[in-house]
Every structure is written in C-alpha cells, then in structure tokens.
Design a protein around this motif. Structure first.
Motif, mmCIF file in Angstrom:
data_model
loop_
_atom_site.group_PDB
_atom_site.id
_atom_site.type_symbol
_atom_site.label_atom_id
_atom_site.label_comp_id
_atom_site.label_asym_id
_atom_site.label_seq_id
_atom_site.Cartn_x
_atom_site.Cartn_y
_atom_site.Cartn_z
ATOM 1 N N ASN A 184 0.767 -1.179 -0.016
ATOM 2 C CA ASN A 184 -0.015 0.060 0.087
ATOM 3 C C ASN A 184 0.881 1.351 0.272
ATOM 4 O O ASN A 184 0.443 2.484 0.542
ATOM 5 N N VAL A 185 2.003 1.277 -0.573
ATOM 6 C CA VAL A 185 3.010 2.362 -0.733
ATOM 7 C C VAL A 185 2.876 2.719 -2.193
ATOM 8 O O VAL A 185 3.265 1.913 -3.098
ATOM 9 N N ARG A 186 2.340 3.877 -2.453
ATOM 10 C CA ARG A 186 2.485 4.194 -4.027
ATOM 11 C C ARG A 186 3.648 5.176 -4.368
ATOM 12 O O ARG A 186 4.108 5.928 -3.504
ATOM 13 N N VAL A 187 4.095 5.111 -5.427
ATOM 14 C CA VAL A 187 5.304 5.866 -6.083
ATOM 15 C C VAL A 187 5.165 6.377 -7.314
ATOM 16 O O VAL A 187 4.698 5.400 -8.281
ATOM 17 N N ASN A 188 4.943 7.764 -7.366
ATOM 18 C CA ASN A 188 4.872 8.263 -8.588
ATOM 19 C C ASN A 188 5.795 9.437 -8.797
ATOM 20 O O ASN A 188 6.689 9.612 -8.158
ATOM 21 N N THR A 189 5.862 10.135 -10.135
ATOM 22 C CA THR A 189 6.803 11.022 -10.385
ATOM 23 C C THR A 189 6.273 12.062 -11.149
ATOM 24 O O THR A 189 5.241 12.207 -12.000
ATOM 25 N N ILE A 190 6.618 13.300 -10.691
ATOM 26 C CA ILE A 190 6.345 14.416 -11.457
ATOM 27 C C ILE A 190 7.274 14.932 -12.376
ATOM 28 O O ILE A 190 8.388 15.078 -11.914
ATOM 29 N N ALA A 191 7.181 15.265 -13.597
ATOM 30 C CA ALA A 191 8.018 15.743 -14.687
ATOM 31 C C ALA A 191 7.857 16.883 -15.134
ATOM 32 O O ALA A 191 7.203 17.129 -16.042
ATOM 33 N N PRO A 192 8.383 18.031 -14.570
ATOM 34 C CA PRO A 192 8.092 19.206 -14.789
ATOM 35 C C PRO A 192 8.980 19.607 -16.210
ATOM 36 O O PRO A 192 10.116 18.950 -16.568
ATOM 37 N N GLY A 193 8.513 20.586 -16.924
ATOM 38 C CA GLY A 193 9.157 21.127 -18.099
ATOM 39 C C GLY A 193 10.090 22.429 -17.658
ATOM 40 O O GLY A 193 10.414 22.215 -16.255
ATOM 41 N N TYR A 194 10.304 23.546 -18.437
ATOM 42 C CA TYR A 194 10.814 24.466 -17.803
ATOM 43 C C TYR A 194 9.992 25.371 -17.064
ATOM 44 O O TYR A 194 8.881 25.843 -17.317
ATOM 45 N N MET A 195 10.733 25.554 -15.858
ATOM 46 C CA MET A 195 10.062 26.233 -14.532
ATOM 47 C C MET A 195 10.782 27.510 -14.577
ATOM 48 O O MET A 195 12.075 27.361 -14.260
ATOM 49 N N GLU A 196 10.176 28.643 -14.354
ATOM 50 C CA GLU A 196 10.917 29.799 -14.071
ATOM 51 C C GLU A 196 11.087 30.190 -12.689
ATOM 52 O O GLU A 196 10.699 31.230 -11.984
ATOM 53 N N THR A 197 12.251 29.188 -12.176
ATOM 54 C CA THR A 197 12.384 29.410 -10.577
ATOM 55 C C THR A 197 13.519 30.665 -10.764
ATOM 56 O O THR A 197 14.221 30.911 -11.860
ATOM 57 N N LYS A 198 13.944 30.885 -9.473
ATOM 58 C CA LYS A 198 14.807 32.243 -9.371
ATOM 59 C C LYS A 198 16.343 31.684 -10.041
ATOM 60 O O LYS A 198 16.832 32.422 -10.828
ATOM 61 N N LEU A 199 16.692 30.561 -9.686
ATOM 62 C CA LEU A 199 17.841 30.065 -10.374
ATOM 63 C C LEU A 199 17.698 29.774 -11.849
ATOM 64 O O LEU A 199 18.798 30.163 -12.526
ATOM 65 N N VAL A 200 16.820 29.300 -12.663
ATOM 66 C CA VAL A 200 16.487 29.277 -13.739
ATOM 67 C C VAL A 200 16.533 30.781 -14.376
ATOM 68 O O VAL A 200 17.342 31.285 -15.366
ATOM 69 N N ALA A 201 15.795 31.871 -13.853
ATOM 70 C CA ALA A 201 15.887 33.205 -14.116
ATOM 71 C C ALA A 201 17.299 33.850 -14.315
ATOM 72 O O ALA A 201 17.675 34.432 -15.271
ATOM 73 N N GLU A 202 17.882 33.440 -13.285
ATOM 74 C CA GLU A 202 19.487 34.045 -13.082
ATOM 75 C C GLU A 202 20.347 33.649 -14.469
ATOM 76 O O GLU A 202 21.093 34.351 -14.857
ATOM 77 N N LEU A 203 20.234 32.122 -14.597
ATOM 78 C CA LEU A 203 20.883 31.380 -15.497
ATOM 79 C C LEU A 203 20.688 31.973 -16.856
ATOM 80 O O LEU A 203 21.317 32.352 -17.810
ATOM 81 N N LEU A 204 19.401 32.287 -17.273
ATOM 82 C CA LEU A 204 18.847 33.064 -18.632
ATOM 83 C C LEU A 204 19.433 34.036 -18.808
ATOM 84 O O LEU A 204 19.301 34.546 -20.101
ATOM 85 N N LYS A 205 20.021 34.840 -17.818
ATOM 86 C CA LYS A 205 20.553 36.212 -17.946
ATOM 87 C C LYS A 205 21.603 35.997 -18.926
ATOM 88 O O LYS A 205 22.020 37.273 -19.865
ATOM 89 N N SER A 206 22.338 35.007 -18.837
ATOM 90 C CA SER A 206 23.450 34.806 -19.636
ATOM 91 C C SER A 206 23.327 34.197 -20.916
ATOM 92 O O SER A 206 24.048 33.884 -21.834
ATOM 93 N N TYR A 207 22.040 33.443 -21.071
ATOM 94 C CA TYR A 207 21.757 32.783 -22.275
ATOM 95 C C TYR A 207 20.350 33.293 -22.620
ATOM 96 O O TYR A 207 19.322 32.316 -22.800
ATOM 97 N N PRO A 208 20.288 34.401 -23.186
ATOM 98 C CA PRO A 208 18.645 35.067 -23.468
ATOM 99 C C PRO A 208 18.029 34.411 -24.517
ATOM 100 O O PRO A 208 16.882 34.199 -24.692
#
Length: 258
Positions: A184-208
């Motif tokens: 009775n232990v369920r195991v699933n996964t969430i597979a996100p695409g591109y998410m605009e987290t602060k880390l990603v936003a900072e990274l994209l400043k160098s790769y517009p």
C-alpha cells in the motif's frame, strides 16, 4: 469522501528533500496548505529554516534538517529525526537535484558522477530509507521529481548526464511502484518542463536566446510558474490519487506533445 476530504492532508507528515527553495519550497508550502506537517531537508540549512518558519506561520509543524542526499548515513539520520519528532512519515518528495550544461565530449567523469549521484542515487537512498518505514505501516505516498528531460533530449543546451539521471528516476519510480504496491505504498513522479524558478531566471540572463527557443518549443508559449507544481504535488500525495501508482505526471506546457 467529498472532494475536500480527498485532497486533504490533515495531520499527515511529509519529508521534502531540496525543500528550502524553488520547486521544493512551493511543494512544501502546498502540502502545508493542505494540512500536512513538513520536514524540510536541504543542504542549505539557513534557507530551510526560513521555509520551515513559513510553514509554521500556516499553523503547521515543521522541522528543518541539513541533509546531503548522497550520504546514506545522513539520509538515515533524516528518517530517524523525522520519526523522533512526528512518529510517522506519510509522504516523501525527492526534490533535491542539480543541473549542469556540459558537452558530452568534454564532460569530466567527476561532472557525470556528481549529477548521477545527486539526482539518481540520492533519490534511491531517500526512497529506500523512507520506504522501509512506509512498508512497516503499510501506508505511504512517494513522489519523485524527475523531468521532461527524462523523456526527451533537450535543445539547445547539452546535458546528457542530467537527461540520463532523470530518465533513471522515471524508471526507478516505476520499479519501486511495482515492488511496493503490495504494501500500500504508492510511488509516482512529477516531470516538470521549463520552470521559471529564481535559479533558472538568473541562468537565462547569460543565455537570453535559450529562453526564446524554449518558449517557441512549448505550445503554451511560456515557462511554468513555480507555484503551479503545488496542485500535482497535493494530488499525488493525497487520497485523490489512491488508484494512481507508477505514473509520470508531465507538467511541461505541452512541450513533449510535439
């Protein structure tokens, strides 16, 4: 059960690795908003404590722990400390992970091992340690965080080691689901695409140009907002998904449909 009851996590206990910031923080807050008490396990203990304070402000209990998910000893201590504080673990979310862009032909062995160790081995160690406790109680929901990168090869960034690690997380999820369903232990996964987290936003400043290409390749034409992961997380953690295990919940704005 009513819809409200199905989605309720009242007095459930959750561990969220990598829960201090980004998507992990949003999922931690979402669980708390649904009624859960949350253990924030993260390398950054100061930020973890701030997130724990946010959860406590919602009227839930929270515990911040410094944990390196690549250390079996630290992962087992995380489980022990969580049990000492709350007496049970109902939910595990393995959100701790790292990314890196490296050309395959130039990638060092150290780079390869680091990404695999954190993203895949770390996920396994956490699932194993928490899973043992869930098996004893014959109750639990584990949500791994993979990525659409476990299903497709991203462009234009080179990240074969990251893609391989997330593909491994998806297969690990399915394998654990098949082994632990009898407990009775369920195991699933969430597979996100591109998410605009602060880390990603900072990274994209160098790769517009990357941001433009990613949006063009996404049917919805935008990056995901971090808070949009709360809904899928609460769904998979709650009784609303009681007949769901071994599934890959893709939230990518449609990226993988083309």
């Amino acid at each position: 059960m009513s819809i409200a009851e199905l989605f309720s996590l009242q007095d459930e206990v959750a561990i969220v690795t990598g829960g201090a910031q980004g998507l992990g923080r949003e999922m931690s807050l979402g669980l708390a908003e649904a009624g859960a008490h949350v253990v924030i396990a993260d390398l950054d203990i100061n930020t973890a404590q701030r997130t724990a304070s946010e959860i406590q402000a919602l009227g839930r209990e929270s515990l911040a722990l410094r944990v390196d998910v690549t250390s079996k000893e630290q992962v087992e201590q995380m489980v022990s400390q969580s049990l000492s504080r709350f007496g049970k673990i109902d939910i595990l979310i393995t959100s701790a992970g790292i990314g890196q862009w490296r050309k395959a032909e130039e990638m060092s062995e150290e780079d390869w091992k680091r990404v695999i160790d954190v993203n895949l081995t770390g996920t396994f160690l956490c699932c194993q340690a928490v899973g043992r406790e869930m098996i004893k109680r014959k109750k639990g929901s584990i949500i791994t965080i993979s990525s659409m990168s476990g299903l497709i090869a991203n462009t234009p960034q080179p990240q074969s080691h990251y893609n391989a690690s997330k593909g491994g997380v998806i297969m690990l999820t399915k394998s654990l689901a098949s082994e632990w369903v009898k407990y009775n232990v369920r195991v699933n996964t969430i597979a996100p695409g591109y998410m605009e987290t602060k880390l990603v936003a900072e990274l994209l400043k160098s790769y517009p140009d990357y941001a433009r290409i990613w949006k063009e390749l996404t049917p919805m034409g935008r990056l995901g907002r971090p808070e949009e992961i709360k809904g899928p997380c609460v769904f998979l953690a709650s009784a609303a998904s009681s007949y769901v295990t071994g599934s890959v919940l893709v939230m990518d704005g449609g990226y993988t449909i083309w």
